[in-house]
Scaffold this active site. Structure first.
Site, mmCIF file in Angstrom:
data_model
loop_
_atom_site.group_PDB
_atom_site.id
_atom_site.type_symbol
_atom_site.label_atom_id
_atom_site.label_comp_id
_atom_site.label_asym_id
_atom_site.label_seq_id
_atom_site.Cartn_x
_atom_site.Cartn_y
_atom_site.Cartn_z
ATOM 1 N N GLU A 60 1.085 -1.262 0.069
ATOM 2 C CA GLU A 60 0.109 -0.105 -0.147
ATOM 3 C C GLU A 60 0.819 1.195 0.040
ATOM 4 O OE1 GLU A 60 -0.392 -2.620 1.880
ATOM 5 O OE2 GLU A 60 -2.307 -3.461 1.332
ATOM 6 N N GLN A 82 -7.500 -2.088 -0.988
ATOM 7 C CA GLN A 82 -8.457 -3.266 -1.251
ATOM 8 C C GLN A 82 -9.458 -2.986 0.130
ATOM 9 O OE1 GLN A 82 -7.445 -7.547 -1.154
ATOM 10 N NE2 GLN A 82 -7.420 -6.645 -3.349
ATOM 11 N N ASP A 85 -9.092 -0.939 6.040
ATOM 12 C CA ASP A 85 -8.094 -1.513 6.883
ATOM 13 C C ASP A 85 -6.768 -1.627 6.765
ATOM 14 O OD1 ASP A 85 -10.747 -2.672 8.641
ATOM 15 O OD2 ASP A 85 -11.027 -2.520 6.617
ATOM 16 N N TYR A 86 -6.480 -1.775 5.177
ATOM 17 C CA TYR A 86 -5.236 -1.869 4.520
ATOM 18 C C TYR A 86 -4.348 -0.677 4.447
ATOM 19 C CZ TYR A 86 -6.976 -6.631 3.834
ATOM 20 O OH TYR A 86 -7.742 -7.934 3.733
ATOM 21 N N HIS A 129 -11.444 -6.010 8.226
ATOM 22 C CA HIS A 129 -12.102 -5.569 7.051
ATOM 23 C C HIS A 129 -13.414 -4.727 7.414
ATOM 24 C CE1 HIS A 129 -9.846 -9.063 6.227
ATOM 25 N NE2 HIS A 129 -9.796 -9.206 5.105
#
Lengths: 337, 408
Positions: A60, A82, A85-86, A129
């Site tokens: 990321e 995606q 949370d990422y 997620h």
């Protein structure tokens, strides 16, 4: 008029801008050949070629870091995280770099960049997620933060975000991708095709950043909400027969203080709702703004409903999610207060 | 061996009080490393990540396959540029000591790298530098007065007083805005190069990082993206041995060399004598040509030594022997180029002394002019209104309200 899900509307916003402006490029994890895990970029690679829409390594900070360089070059990158949370590995690139490039270089370099990410819970995503990290971005000067609540807004806001000459964080409530989820998880969600805001015009139209919308006019209290909670609040007010005015903020920064102020001065009462954790959440900012602008018009204390200050659980998802019962209960408290 | 685990914390060979010892630094003989064709298969030059490309030998002669990329005039210009950089640093260091600014960073001993590299680039190419590549600007004839005004954060500071001294930005001179956070620019420059490839142009990027910052994840991100998309970029690691007080072994671990970091990515990786102006230029040209011909990235570890403190905020005698700089086996870049030019008959001691005086006078005149526009604590300053400008392209309502509150 075509009817679209929020996924289709987001995809269409990409396609419109990519067709119109060759400098718009789209990349991220699984966004190229496959079209994204939520399908928001499906078909773009086929239509616009691998040069314009491609898969990225699972990195990321690299995705956002390279996008910043592309933006400095003169492109308009739109990248996908995606899941929200990422995004944390990219946080330094967003906060220290994208947000400050114009300022620190006195306009020598700029960063027209959109970072899209699915946000919020309701899909049994567990703690990695389901998060709603908007306050981590609204706290940063130099960023704009957008959260659409329906397909029509999603397309118009994303087009504005892509056309903006500053970095925009674009949070897509994933529970709304396929329908206006109102918090009632036991019944099947109404599809967007049956909702007026599922009507999405073809071609380019823009919804300006920084403008809120009144979803439902009312006089008993003002509910300040965004994303999924707009629909939860509407359903809660309907169920209880409360004449609530529901304000869909749409853009958190810059915030439409004018509209908020006018609404709260009219109703004299205010409830703030978000799915993100309570402490230091964006609701705290909203409460402060309302207290500052409307204190002498308030007839009751401002109340907040938010996610609990815990990680997002898996099995207990619906005990965590601030659903109609909590939102409705809070409305009653504001009216009684 | 008592069977218990023990943490390994690398230590430099010598600390203050000890005798500097670089006997462990293996240095290839000048001219001994081959110059492969630019389209070489990276697998065939893996050994070059462990050697050192050098052109100038101890006698001052240019030898081997990498020699001959520069004319006498170009070499003299290079010498003059390095002298200007050094004199500039000296004056600005003094200005900081005199309280005219808050902070300064020299590149003493590393001048050849940025100065010679710049000469291998074309207009339109973009550097993503660290804070120690002031040579890129000076070699491109960026106005010294503008640099000084930035350092002084005065009324004429091109960055309106917002940035720490030396964090320049100069798009027209192919110099990306310096962040102050480390390594972030490394991956951004790869993205800039990817954009150039997406647009099908012929401009390339050069990204810069120090030995210490290669430990940052952004370094590895940059390597992944450069390798995956074969971005037209030169990936520069300036290994000056020291990251503030931390010796290079803490970032490098057991990998042998920083250049060897590139091998796993399939990126052609060179080690080059960073104190050898001719070697720097020749290697830079090789890597730049690779990028421009769409052959992809090249990683270069420039081996050098940070002869001065990290910045005006540290005292190197607290962590390394004072004599270490003199013991550094690759010598001083200005002396080495000067000796070479004297040997070639293109220069002399007398002319060098004269040139030093000319350069000093030029820097002094620039300083005088810059100070006429103010210094950090005296004289005209950037406007308080500038605090609120450029946060966004168009000032949003909340900033307008805050600016009103600030009374400007």
């Amino acid at each position: 008029m075509p009817r679209m899900t929020m996924i289709e509307a987001i995809r269409d916003a990409h396609a419109v801008k990519m067709a119109e402006d060759e400098d718009v490029v789209v990349f991220g994890e699984d966004v190229g050949y496959f079209g994204g895990v939520f399908r928001c970029t499906a078909g773009l690679q086929e239509t616009f070629g691998k040069n314009r829409c491609f898969d990225a390594p699972i990195n990321e900070s690299g995705i956002v870091g390279t996008a910043i360089g592309m933006a400095a070059f003169g492109l308009r990158p739109v990248v996908e995280m995606q899941f929200a949370d990422y995004v944390y590995p990219a946080y330094d690139q967003i906060v220290s770099e994208a947000a400050r490039l114009r300022y620190r270089s006195a306009g020598d370099f700029t960063c027209p960049l959109v970072v899209r990410m699915p946000t919020g819970g309701g899909i049994f995503g567990g703690q990695t997620h389901s998060q709603s990290p908007e306050a981590l971005f609204t706290h940063v000067s130099g960023l704009k933060t957008v959260v659409p609540s329906n397909p029509y807004d999603a397309k118009g806001l994303l087009i504005s975000a892509i056309e903006d000459n500053d970095p925009v964080i674009f949070l897509e409530p994933k529970r709304l991708y396929n329908g206006p989820f109102d918090g009632d998880h036991d019944k099947p969600v109404t599809p967007w095709s049956k909702h007026p805001l599922g009507e999405v015009p073809e071609g380019r139209y823009a919804i300006p950043l920084g403008k809120a919308a009144i979803r439902r006019e009312g006089s008993a209290l003002t509910v300040l909400a965004y994303g999924t909670m707009v629909h939860v609040a509407e359903a809660a007010a309907d169920a209880l027969g409360i004449d609530a005015e529901i304000v869909d903020l749409r853009t958190l920064v810059p915030l439409d203080v004018e509209l908020i102020e006018a609404s709260v001065k009219k109703t004299g009462r205010c409830l703030v709702v978000h799915e993100a954790t309570l402490t230091s959440g964006f609701g705290a900012e909203l409460v402060a703004v309302v207290a500052d602008a409307c204190f002498y018009h308030l007839e009751a204390p401002i109340v907040r409903v938010a996610g609990w200050d815990t990680p997002y659980p898996h099995a207990q998802e619906w005990d965590y999610f601030p659903g109609q019962a909590r939102v409705g209960g809070a409305m009653k408290r504001v009216l009684e207060g | 061996m008592d069977g218990r685990l023990k943490l390994h914390v690398p230590e430099p060979e010598v600390r203050p009080g000890g005798t500097p010892d670089f006997s462990g630094v293996k240095i290839a003989k000048a001219g001994s490393v081959r110059r492969p064709p630019v389209d070489v298969d990276p697998a065939e030059i893996r050994d070059m990540a462990y050697s050192i490309v050098r052109v100038l030998n101890r006698a001052g002669e240019a030898v081997g396959e990498w020699a001959g990329t520069l004319t006498d005039e170009e070499l003299l210009a290079g010498l003059k540029t390095m002298m200007r950089v050094r004199a500039f640093d000296r004056r600005m260091l003094m200005a900081q000591r005199q309280g005219k600014t808050s902070f300064y960073m020299q590149c003493l001993g590393e001048e050849a790298i940025a100065c010679a590299f710049r000469k291998a680039l074309e207009p339109g190419d973009m550097n993503f530098p660290t804070y120690r590549q002031q040579g890129l600007l000076i070699a491109d004839d960026y106005p010294l007065v503008d640099m000084m005004c930035q350092i002084y954060s005065n009324r004429r500071d091109p960055l309106k007083g917002r940035q720490l001294p030396v964090m320049y930005s100069a798009r027209k001179h192919g110099f990306f805005s310096i962040s102050g956070n480390l390594a972030t620019q490394f991956v951004q420059g790869v993205g800039w190069a990817m954009a150039s490839a997406i647009k099908g142009g012929d401009r390339i990027a050069a990204v810069w990082i120090g030995d210490g910052s290669t430990a940052e994840s952004d370094f590895h991100s940059g390597m992944v993206f450069a390798s995956t998309y074969k971005a037209p970029v030169v990936l520069n690691i300036v290994n000056n041995q020291w990251a503030i007080s931390t010796f290079q072994g803490i970032a490098k671990g057991g990998s042998g060399t920083f250049a060897a970091r590139g091998l796993g990515f399939g990126i052609p990786s060179l080690r080059v004598d960073g104190n050898d102006y001719l070697a720097v230029h020749a290697a830079a040209k090789w890597a730049v040509e690779r990028a421009r011909r769409n052959l992809g990235p090249t990683l270069i570890e420039w081996v050098t030594y940070r002869a001065a403190a990290h910045s005006t905020s540290d005292d190197p005698s607290a962590y390394r022997p004072k004599e270490e700089s003199d013991a550094w086996p690759l010598g001083d870049p200005i002396k080495r180029l000067k000796n070479h030019l004297v040997l070639r008959g293109a220069w002399s001691e007398e002319r060098h002394v004269q040139a030093e005086a000319e350069v000093d006078a030029e820097i002094l005149a620039a300083q005088k002019e810059a100070e006429s526009h103010g210094t950090l604590h005296t004289g005209p300053k950037p406007s308080v209104r500038d605090i609120f400008e450029d946060v966004y392209e168009v000032m949003p309502p909340h900033l307008r309200r805050q600016r009103q509150k600030a009374g400007v």
